[in-house]
Design an enzyme around this catalytic site. Sequence first.
Site, short mmCIF file in Angstrom:
data_model
loop_
_atom_site.label_atom_id
_atom_site.label_comp_id
_atom_site.label_asym_id
_atom_site.label_seq_id
_atom_site.Cartn_x
_atom_site.Cartn_y
_atom_site.Cartn_z
N GLU B 69 -0.35 1.68 -17.57
CA GLU B 69 0.61 0.71 -17.01
C GLU B 69 1.19 -0.22 -18.07
O GLU B 69 2.38 -0.53 -18.05
CB GLU B 69 -0.05 -0.11 -15.90
CG GLU B 69 -0.18 0.64 -14.58
CD GLU B 69 -1.36 1.60 -14.55
OE1 GLU B 69 -2.22 1.54 -15.47
OE2 GLU B 69 -1.44 2.43 -13.62
N HIS B 135 -5.62 -1.25 -3.18
CA HIS B 135 -4.30 -0.70 -2.87
C HIS B 135 -3.56 -1.56 -1.86
O HIS B 135 -2.59 -1.11 -1.26
CB HIS B 135 -4.40 0.74 -2.33
CG HIS B 135 -4.81 1.73 -3.37
ND1 HIS B 135 -6.08 1.79 -3.89
CD2 HIS B 135 -4.10 2.70 -4.02
CE1 HIS B 135 -6.14 2.76 -4.79
NE2 HIS B 135 -4.96 3.32 -4.89
#
Lengths: 327, 331
Positions: B69, B135
């Site tokens: 990321e 999530h």
Amino acid sequence: MSNDKEWKRKLLRDMVVIRTFEETADKLTLRGKVAGGMHNSSGQEAVAVGTMSALDPKDVIATTHRSHHHTLAKGMDPKLVMAELFAKATGCSKGRGASMHLADVDNGNFGGNGIVGAGVGIAMGAAMGIKQLGHKKVSVGFVGDGGMNTGRTWEAINMAVVNKLPFICLVDNNQYAVETFIDRVTGGRDIAKRGAGFGLPSFTIDGQDVLKVNRYVKEARDRALAGEGPTLINALTYRYYGHNVGEKGQYRTQEEIADWRDNRDPIDRFSAQLISEGLLSQDEYVALHAEVTAQINAAVEFAEQSPYPDLSTIYEDVDSGLLGAKS
Amino acid sequence: MSTQTETTRNTLPSYSEAFQQGVREEMYRNESIFILGTDLIERGGHFAQVRGIAQEFGLERVKDSPISEAAMVASGIGAGMYGCHPIIDLNFIDFSLGAMDEIINQAAKIRFMFGKPVPLVIRATSGVALGGAHHCNSLEVLFAHTPGLSVAVPSRAYDVKGLIKTALRAPDPVIFLMHKKLSGVRGEVGDENVLIPFGSAHTVQSGKDAAIITYGYTVVTAQKAAAKLAESGVSIEIIDLRTLYPLDEDAINETVKKFGRVVVADEAPLYGSITGDIASTATEENFKYLKGPIVRVGGIRAPISAHPQSAEAAIPTVESMINAVKKVLAY
């Protein structure tokens, strides 16, 4: 040949500019003139000048918290650097960045950085942009030895490898992460071996030898332009001063510092070489120092005389304002 | 509902497909746009948000990335500064935490420090759905809080398309948050010339008695609550903010002035949520118009459980929304 003579004399001059700038700025910092202090790069001149002399002026760099030498070698007028250190409105970042945030994006300097390792990522991204737009340029990300132990550096290197980006990771390895000796905190100890493990040509070289740095960067640039992807160059160097100005730590011996200064100084070595090769006379070398000192003094004068940013500008340039524009 | 209407609804683009459409149109217009993220080429993204784009535009314009990321966002920053307009697809906004320095210290601050733009879209899904605590984060307030970043939180296909097109024409770093539970919801979209400016709220429905100001999936919860309240004759106005920065302060102020009875809701943990900022600012500016305090509805201060019913219980429900409205109606 005279081109070679002029080129080598320019390399020497560029290194003397950096040293003189740093010695001057260091004293000004101790006098409270430099906003937020600075990180002195004295001793590391050959890494910056060796690299930049192998690049095209339009190539991109992104650097670190210790970036005066990279920025000056990239060609920025010392006046703009000094004014920025003073946080003056005439500085390269309009006084908003000071020592750690020197930049000239239009001329390929994508900036110093206050965060260790961040410049590698930004330079890698620039390399992706270069490839994306089909340009024939390279991008160099400078990082210190400390930055080779942050995960993002290796994420960026891997991204460059798998996308074959025209990228060079230039480790300006002064061997101390603030006061921590690299071997104490670096598993395997060998940065070039780590690089090889990531699948890119990786070299450890003498960073005090300006011509050697130039040659390795030039070869890396040629590979990048040929589409062969990135290179890692671990240039061993040494900083003569503390991490910050005014720091005198107990983490290294005076003998060690003296050894690097007396026996491996990049400017002493290169000036002696030019004199012995007959490319420079002793008188010319003395004159060079005087000329550079005058140039740096003029930069200080420029910084002193420049205004501080107008406080009404602190809201400006946070964003473009265009997202909210009603069409 | 007639059969014909149902057929029409099924052919409308989904929320995810609206993203595809907006991105496609802008990619034709601007060759410097490229997309970098995980599983974009064959899979088309985890929510089909870029399905078919790699096949249409080629692998130079849609790139699969290592799961890195920090390097993904750094790619977007460097390439953006260099002259591209990258879309970095982080999949779930929860994964942005591995790139938070790149987002908050780098992307957000470069324009201010160096005077040069960073055209960059960071797209991710957000909000509470299945999948548990890693999530289901609602991190929008972190980004809206950061000077230099803009934040889109669309609740319907029309806004997804119009907002992504605007984002791809402005030289700014934009955090583009799409709610997971809305991915398949179909709806009308604008044509290629419809761009929605950031900072312009949308009136989802007009009402007479009180207003709910919200965004993202909580718009749906508010609509359900309003439908229930309508059964007992209560008329609720719903304002969808659409972006959290810039924020449509005019719409918020007008709503407070008009009703004096206002609920502000989202599903982020209530403590430190952007609803607090909206409510306090609106109160400072419009105190004399208020019949009573603005009431906030939000998530509980706990990670989101993987147990579906526990997850639902942690965020605003139709019932809690109705209770909040009843509270402001009682002033």
